[in-house]
Design a protein around this motif. Structure first.
Motif, PDB file in Angstrom:
ATOM      1  N   GLY A 192       0.768  -1.231   0.000  1.00  0.00           N
ATOM      2  CA  GLY A 192       0.000   0.000   0.000  1.00  0.00           C
ATOM      3  C   GLY A 192       0.799   1.281   0.000  1.00  0.00           C
ATOM      4  O   GLY A 192       0.304   2.312   0.410  1.00  0.00           O
ATOM      5  N   GLY A 193       2.014   1.269  -0.431  1.00  0.00           N
ATOM      6  CA  GLY A 193       2.800   2.497  -0.421  1.00  0.00           C
ATOM      7  C   GLY A 193       4.037   2.367  -1.291  1.00  0.00           C
ATOM      8  O   GLY A 193       4.193   1.408  -2.032  1.00  0.00           O
ATOM      9  N   ASN A 194       4.919   3.294  -1.167  1.00  0.00           N
ATOM     10  CA  ASN A 194       6.075   3.349  -2.064  1.00  0.00           C
ATOM     11  C   ASN A 194       7.206   2.463  -1.548  1.00  0.00           C
ATOM     12  O   ASN A 194       8.137   2.914  -0.914  1.00  0.00           O
ATOM     13  CB  ASN A 194       6.550   4.795  -2.217  1.00  0.00           C
ATOM     14  CG  ASN A 194       6.756   5.483  -0.881  1.00  0.00           C
ATOM     15  OD1 ASN A 194       6.221   5.048   0.128  1.00  0.00           O
ATOM     16  ND2 ASN A 194       7.542   6.546  -0.868  1.00  0.00           N
ATOM     17  N   ILE A 195       7.101   1.175  -1.865  1.00  0.00           N
ATOM     18  CA  ILE A 195       8.112   0.237  -1.385  1.00  0.00           C
ATOM     19  C   ILE A 195       9.495   0.602  -1.925  1.00  0.00           C
ATOM     20  O   ILE A 195      10.514   0.303  -1.296  1.00  0.00           O
ATOM     21  CB  ILE A 195       7.745  -1.209  -1.763  1.00  0.00           C
ATOM     22  CG1 ILE A 195       8.627  -2.195  -0.999  1.00  0.00           C
ATOM     23  CG2 ILE A 195       7.845  -1.447  -3.249  1.00  0.00           C
ATOM     24  CD1 ILE A 195       8.208  -3.624  -1.166  1.00  0.00           C
ATOM     25  N   GLY A 199      13.163   0.148  -0.381  1.00  0.00           N
ATOM     26  CA  GLY A 199      13.955  -0.860  -1.066  1.00  0.00           C
ATOM     27  C   GLY A 199      13.397  -2.233  -0.742  1.00  0.00           C
ATOM     28  O   GLY A 199      13.229  -2.596   0.426  1.00  0.00           O
ATOM     29  N   GLN A 200      13.108  -2.986  -1.787  1.00  0.00           N
ATOM     30  CA  GLN A 200      12.467  -4.286  -1.599  1.00  0.00           C
ATOM     31  C   GLN A 200      13.310  -5.243  -0.773  1.00  0.00           C
ATOM     32  O   GLN A 200      12.776  -6.079  -0.052  1.00  0.00           O
ATOM     33  CB  GLN A 200      12.163  -4.911  -2.965  1.00  0.00           C
ATOM     34  CG  GLN A 200      11.380  -6.213  -2.884  1.00  0.00           C
ATOM     35  CD  GLN A 200      10.981  -6.710  -4.257  1.00  0.00           C
ATOM     36  OE1 GLN A 200      10.584  -5.943  -5.122  1.00  0.00           O
ATOM     37  NE2 GLN A 200      11.091  -7.997  -4.459  1.00  0.00           N
ATOM     38  N   ASP A 201      14.623  -5.118  -0.859  1.00  0.00           N
ATOM     39  CA  ASP A 201      15.501  -6.023  -0.115  1.00  0.00           C
ATOM     40  C   ASP A 201      16.073  -5.380   1.143  1.00  0.00           C
ATOM     41  O   ASP A 201      16.953  -5.947   1.789  1.00  0.00           O
ATOM     42  CB  ASP A 201      16.650  -6.496  -1.019  1.00  0.00           C
ATOM     43  CG  ASP A 201      16.140  -7.322  -2.188  1.00  0.00           C
ATOM     44  OD1 ASP A 201      15.167  -8.072  -1.993  1.00  0.00           O
ATOM     45  OD2 ASP A 201      16.699  -7.202  -3.287  1.00  0.00           O
ATOM     46  N   SER A 202      15.565  -4.215   1.501  1.00  0.00           N
ATOM     47  CA  SER A 202      16.089  -3.532   2.684  1.00  0.00           C
ATOM     48  C   SER A 202      15.621  -4.220   3.960  1.00  0.00           C
ATOM     49  O   SER A 202      14.604  -4.919   3.989  1.00  0.00           O
ATOM     50  CB  SER A 202      15.622  -2.080   2.700  1.00  0.00           C
ATOM     51  OG  SER A 202      14.232  -2.028   2.971  1.00  0.00           O
ATOM     52  N   ARG A 210       7.328  -6.475   6.073  1.00  0.00           N
ATOM     53  CA  ARG A 210       6.766  -7.539   5.246  1.00  0.00           C
ATOM     54  C   ARG A 210       5.872  -8.479   6.031  1.00  0.00           C
ATOM     55  O   ARG A 210       4.787  -8.872   5.565  1.00  0.00           O
ATOM     56  CB  ARG A 210       7.890  -8.333   4.570  1.00  0.00           C
ATOM     57  CG  ARG A 210       7.387  -9.336   3.535  1.00  0.00           C
ATOM     58  CD  ARG A 210       8.556 -10.105   2.934  1.00  0.00           C
ATOM     59  NE  ARG A 210       8.158 -10.860   1.749  1.00  0.00           N
ATOM     60  CZ  ARG A 210       7.666 -12.098   1.790  1.00  0.00           C
ATOM     61  NH1 ARG A 210       7.508 -12.716   2.952  1.00  0.00           N
ATOM     62  NH2 ARG A 210       7.341 -12.716   0.666  1.00  0.00           N
ATOM     63  N   LYS A 211       6.287  -8.877   7.229  1.00  0.00           N
ATOM     64  CA  LYS A 211       5.509  -9.883   7.950  1.00  0.00           C
ATOM     65  C   LYS A 211       4.111  -9.383   8.312  1.00  0.00           C
ATOM     66  O   LYS A 211       3.148 -10.158   8.324  1.00  0.00           O
ATOM     67  CB  LYS A 211       6.240 -10.362   9.193  1.00  0.00           C
ATOM     68  CG  LYS A 211       6.495  -9.322  10.260  1.00  0.00           C
ATOM     69  CD  LYS A 211       7.284  -9.961  11.409  1.00  0.00           C
ATOM     70  CE  LYS A 211       7.703  -8.952  12.455  1.00  0.00           C
ATOM     71  NZ  LYS A 211       8.515  -9.570  13.515  1.00  0.00           N
ATOM     72  N   GLY A 234       4.398  -0.003  -8.028  1.00  0.00           N
ATOM     73  CA  GLY A 234       5.658   0.451  -7.453  1.00  0.00           C
ATOM     74  C   GLY A 234       6.816  -0.039  -8.293  1.00  0.00           C
ATOM     75  O   GLY A 234       6.639  -0.795  -9.247  1.00  0.00           O
ATOM     76  N   GLN A 235       7.994   0.379  -7.961  1.00  0.00           N
ATOM     77  CA  GLN A 235       9.195  -0.043  -8.683  1.00  0.00           C
ATOM     78  C   GLN A 235       9.751  -1.298  -8.034  1.00  0.00           C
ATOM     79  O   GLN A 235      10.576  -1.249  -7.134  1.00  0.00           O
ATOM     80  CB  GLN A 235      10.229   1.086  -8.674  1.00  0.00           C
ATOM     81  CG  GLN A 235       9.749   2.356  -9.350  1.00  0.00           C
ATOM     82  CD  GLN A 235       9.395   2.120 -10.807  1.00  0.00           C
ATOM     83  OE1 GLN A 235      10.145   1.488 -11.543  1.00  0.00           O
ATOM     84  NE2 GLN A 235       8.245   2.632 -11.225  1.00  0.00           N
TER      85      GLN A 235
END
Length: 337
Positions: A192-195, A199-202, A210-211, A234-235
């Protein structure tokens, strides 16, 4: 009415007449079964379902119910998605300690929204799948504190996690209450926001966010038989990272045919989408929309539910969407090889 819409209405009458009586009945009155047939991954359904969504002027009360029902009938949609319009309290969050202001919201907080769901289920349960939208903990936090809260989260993710948990439990309260009031399942908006901001792997995303994002899908999966996992735009570096989320149907931010196929292979569940919610669907001629639909349905996964990658603009005319839905419904009859 747009002359292209008139042409499509005439086209629909001709093609529907060519369909069997049973197929016509499925189109008109058995939308629940139409969606259920898509869940069978071993064969392509004779009739491809379709649905598009937008928000309504009235958020709660009888007018909201009327607007949802009118839109459902006017568009011929195969899913009745109940929009999520409940706003959280306002919490000013400028420091790590401010996350302590966030409180779990009981089911009663969502009562106006629950009343809309209950009335829709009462009126349309036999003919429609009632699928309320739910938002992610992050999006609700954005609503409560503004998107500037992301900076505070990034600096203090451990301090923010209790807030994510409280908001996730708030959404759980809503989901369980909505199911009791007649919801068939849920349209679960992931992250629901600007992942891309985190950063997806942050560590912020993987360890703290994430959980609780996934938790919403898990709750929906535990109480309802049919849920749509909507991965918000999102990107993304890798959409495969959502493959372990529950969800009966997957609604992607992507609309490229190859990516739809890839998603089908990864998720092994029906894909919902194929069109850009602000592209040719909204800005093109109907002939251009049909050409794009032809491309998607000719080359995409066989168990696709045709729709958009997100909510279309509120100004989108219902008769325009109806033209597209009718075209999709008759597509396998008019495009037989």
């Amino acid at each position: 009415m747009d002359k292209n819409v008139i042409k499509l209405v005439l086209f629909s009458v001709i093609t529907l007449t060519a369909c069997s009586t049973q197929q016509q009945e499925e189109l008109v009155s058995n939308k629940r079964e139409l969606i259920e047939r898509v869940l069978d991954q071993t064969k392509a359904p004779d009739i491809i379902p379709a649905a598009f969504f937008h928000h309504f002027p009235d958020k709660f009360g009888p007018k909201a119910v009327e607007e949802h029902i009118a839109f459902f009938h006017e568009t011929g949609n195969d899913i009745l998605k109940v929009q999520y319009e409940t706003l959280p309290p306002k919490w000013e969050i400028k420091t790590a300690k401010d996350f302590e202001k966030v409180q779990e919201l009981p089911a009663e907080y969502f009562e106006p929204q629950l009343q809309v769901i209950e009335e829709l289920a009462t009126q349309l349960k036999d003919s429609a799948l009632i699928i309320p939208t739910v938002y992610s903990p992050l999006l609700i936090l954005h609503q409560a504190a503004g998107v500037g809260v992301d900076e505070v989260i990034k600096k203090n993710p451990a301090a923010a996690e209790p807030a994510f948990e409280k908001l996730a439990k708030s959404i759980e309260n809503y989901i369980r209450a909505a199911r009791e009031r007649g919801a068939d399942g849920f349209y679960v908006s992931s992250h629901g926001g600007n992942i891309e901001f985190f950063g997806q792997d942050s560590e912020v995303w993987t360890k703290y966010l994430r959980k609780w994002d996934k938790y919403i899908s898990e709750v929906a999966d535990s109480v309802a038989p049919l849920n749509i996992l909507h991965i918000c735009g999102g990107q993304y570096e890798n959409l495969d990272a959502w493959a372990d989320y529950p969800g009966t149907i997957i609604n992607l931010p992507e609309f490229d045919v190859e990516k739809l196929h890839h998603a089908q292979e990864v998720f092994k569940r029906p894909i919902f989408g194929g069109l850009d919610h602000r592209g040719v669907l909204i800005n093109g001629t109907l002939e251009e929309v049909y050409a794009q639909v032809d491309k998607v349905l000719s080359n995409g996964p066989q168990n696709l539910i045709l729709g958009a990658n997100c909510t279309v603009p509120d100004s989108t005319a219902s008769d325009r969407l109806r033209a597209v839905v009718d075209y999709v419904h008759s597509w396998r009859q008019t495009h037989k090889k």
